[in-house]
Write a protein that holds these residues in place. Structure first.
Motif, short mmCIF file in Angstrom:
data_model
loop_
_atom_site.label_atom_id
_atom_site.label_comp_id
_atom_site.label_asym_id
_atom_site.label_seq_id
_atom_site.Cartn_x
_atom_site.Cartn_y
_atom_site.Cartn_z
N HIS A 187 0.81 -1.21 0.00
CA HIS A 187 0.00 0.00 0.00
C HIS A 187 0.85 1.26 0.00
O HIS A 187 1.95 1.31 0.54
CB HIS A 187 -0.94 0.02 1.22
N ASP A 188 0.32 2.29 -0.64
CA ASP A 188 0.85 3.65 -0.55
C ASP A 188 2.33 3.73 -0.92
O ASP A 188 3.17 4.15 -0.11
CB ASP A 188 0.63 4.21 0.85
N VAL A 189 2.64 3.35 -2.15
CA VAL A 189 4.01 3.44 -2.64
C VAL A 189 4.14 4.70 -3.50
O VAL A 189 3.40 4.86 -4.48
CB VAL A 189 4.39 2.20 -3.48
N TYR A 190 5.06 5.57 -3.11
CA TYR A 190 5.22 6.84 -3.83
C TYR A 190 6.03 6.62 -5.10
O TYR A 190 7.08 5.95 -5.09
CB TYR A 190 5.92 7.86 -2.94
N ILE A 191 5.58 7.20 -6.22
CA ILE A 191 6.26 7.10 -7.51
C ILE A 191 7.01 8.40 -7.77
O ILE A 191 6.40 9.46 -7.89
CB ILE A 191 5.25 6.84 -8.65
N ASN A 192 8.34 8.32 -7.83
CA ASN A 192 9.13 9.55 -7.96
C ASN A 192 9.61 9.83 -9.38
O ASN A 192 10.18 10.89 -9.63
CB ASN A 192 10.33 9.52 -7.00
N LYS A 193 9.40 8.88 -10.32
CA LYS A 193 9.79 9.11 -11.71
C LYS A 193 8.70 8.57 -12.63
O LYS A 193 8.07 7.55 -12.32
CB LYS A 193 11.11 8.40 -12.04
N PRO A 194 8.49 9.20 -13.78
CA PRO A 194 7.57 8.63 -14.77
C PRO A 194 8.06 7.26 -15.22
O PRO A 194 9.24 7.08 -15.49
CB PRO A 194 7.62 9.64 -15.93
N GLN A 195 7.13 6.31 -15.31
CA GLN A 195 7.51 4.93 -15.59
C GLN A 195 6.65 4.33 -16.71
O GLN A 195 5.52 4.75 -16.94
CB GLN A 195 7.32 4.05 -14.35
N LEU A 196 7.23 3.31 -17.34
CA LEU A 196 6.49 2.46 -18.26
C LEU A 196 6.78 1.02 -17.83
O LEU A 196 7.94 0.63 -17.70
CB LEU A 196 6.94 2.69 -19.70
N ILE A 197 5.72 0.25 -17.60
CA ILE A 197 5.85 -1.12 -17.08
C ILE A 197 5.29 -2.11 -18.09
O ILE A 197 4.17 -1.92 -18.60
CB ILE A 197 5.12 -1.27 -15.74
N LEU A 198 6.05 -3.15 -18.34
CA LEU A 198 5.58 -4.29 -19.14
C LEU A 198 5.50 -5.51 -18.24
O LEU A 198 6.51 -5.96 -17.70
CB LEU A 198 6.53 -4.56 -20.31
N VAL A 199 4.29 -6.03 -18.03
CA VAL A 199 4.11 -7.23 -17.22
C VAL A 199 4.59 -8.42 -18.02
O VAL A 199 4.17 -8.63 -19.16
CB VAL A 199 2.64 -7.41 -16.81
N GLN A 200 5.48 -9.21 -17.43
CA GLN A 200 6.05 -10.38 -18.12
C GLN A 200 5.40 -11.68 -17.67
O GLN A 200 5.00 -12.49 -18.48
CB GLN A 200 7.56 -10.43 -17.87
#
Length: 282
Positions: free
Chosen positions: A26-39
């Motif tokens: 829960h409640d994880v701060y995102i500090n950079k723009p990301q792109l995620i590919l689920v493998q």
């Protein structure tokens, strides 16, 4: 599979996240723009307004400056894994990137957006770039920069770009200061000095943003520890040291209090899925 992070200053970060237990985080701060590919497996992501569940082969755009809750669902066999690409703000601010017109018109993503109907060429480009940067030693920084910019151009071809209009809160400024100095135990006066304000004003501004400095310091360290547990094979004692804890047991206590499970759970010590929201002080 081997967990790994590759950081290229001023450009971005490539990482391979592997998790052996299905855990609600829960409640994880995102500090950079990301792109995620689920493998492998599936990924559930929630913020205050949106909820997405991505299956293997799907991609998610995540902008910075927000707090998310996530669950990594395991496949039938093996651990969950996803490939992550994150851009430094210096690179994302390259105005020349969007100097030419695109069709369809660009949509600025403020929070989250699933990429529908991913072209095979884009997925291949992302996979090749992620692999080349993560595993090839000695890849020159200009080539890394070029290949990460290529992924932004692919997003643009799909009508997607990251919004750069986030207002910078005092909480965000403190986070940035702390994440670059995880070993340092800042006093409130030192943090205020770094932000060019007095201590009373710092505490008032943070309180107005519903934040307590000491809790924020702990959260930054535990969030970085979580990232290192998921994306490296460093020993837990080494991770504890990297985020400013000389005592492994003290670190494990803090981590459990923050997330609701032990550091070992990430790497295979199975625990029940828990959606309990945790709070902490001290």
């Amino acid at each position: 599979m081997v967990r790994k992070i590759k950081v290229t200053p001023g450009i971005g970060t490539i990482s391979l996240l592997i998790q052996h237990s299905e855990l609600f985080i829960h409640d994880v701060y995102i500090n950079k723009p990301q792109l995620i590919l689920v493998q492998n497996g599936s990924l559930s992501v929630t913020n205050q307004e949106q909820h997405f569940t991505l299956q293997a082969g799907e991609m998610l755009v995540i902008n910075n400056g927000q707090t998310l809750s996530v669950t990594h669902h395991l496949p039938e066999n093996g651990p969950f894994s996803c490939a992550i690409m994150a851009w430094d703000h210096q690179l994302l601010g390259d105005t020349a990137l969007y100097a030419t017109g695109f069709s369809p018109p660009l949509i600025a993503v403020d929070t989250l957006q699933v990429i529908p109907h991913i072209p095979a060429a884009f997925k291949q480009s992302f996979t090749d770039t992620h692999s080349a940067i993560l595993w090839h030693h000695g890849l020159p920084a200009p080539i890394t920069r070029h290949r990460m910019l290529e992924q932004l151009l692919w997003l643009s071809q799909l009508g997607v770009r990251y919004s750069l209009q986030h207002s910078e809160s005092v909480t965000q400024r403190v986070r940035e200061l702390l994440v670059d100095n995880l070993h340092k135990s800042f006093t409130a006066a030192e943090v205020a000095e770094q932000l060019m304000m007095n201590e009373v004003m710092l505490r008032r501004r943070l309180a107005a943003e519903d934040c307590v400095l000491r809790n924020l310091m702990i959260d930054v360290r535990m969030t970085q520890a979580l990232r290192l547990l998921q994306c490296t094979d460093l020993a837990i004692s080494n991770i504890a040291h990297q985020v400013g804890y000389e005592s492994g047991s003290r670190f494990a206590e803090r981590f459990r209090k923050r997330f609701g499970f032990a550091p070992t759970a990430i790497r295979g010590h199975m625990r029940p899925l828990s959606a309990q929201t945790m709070t902490y002080n001290n």
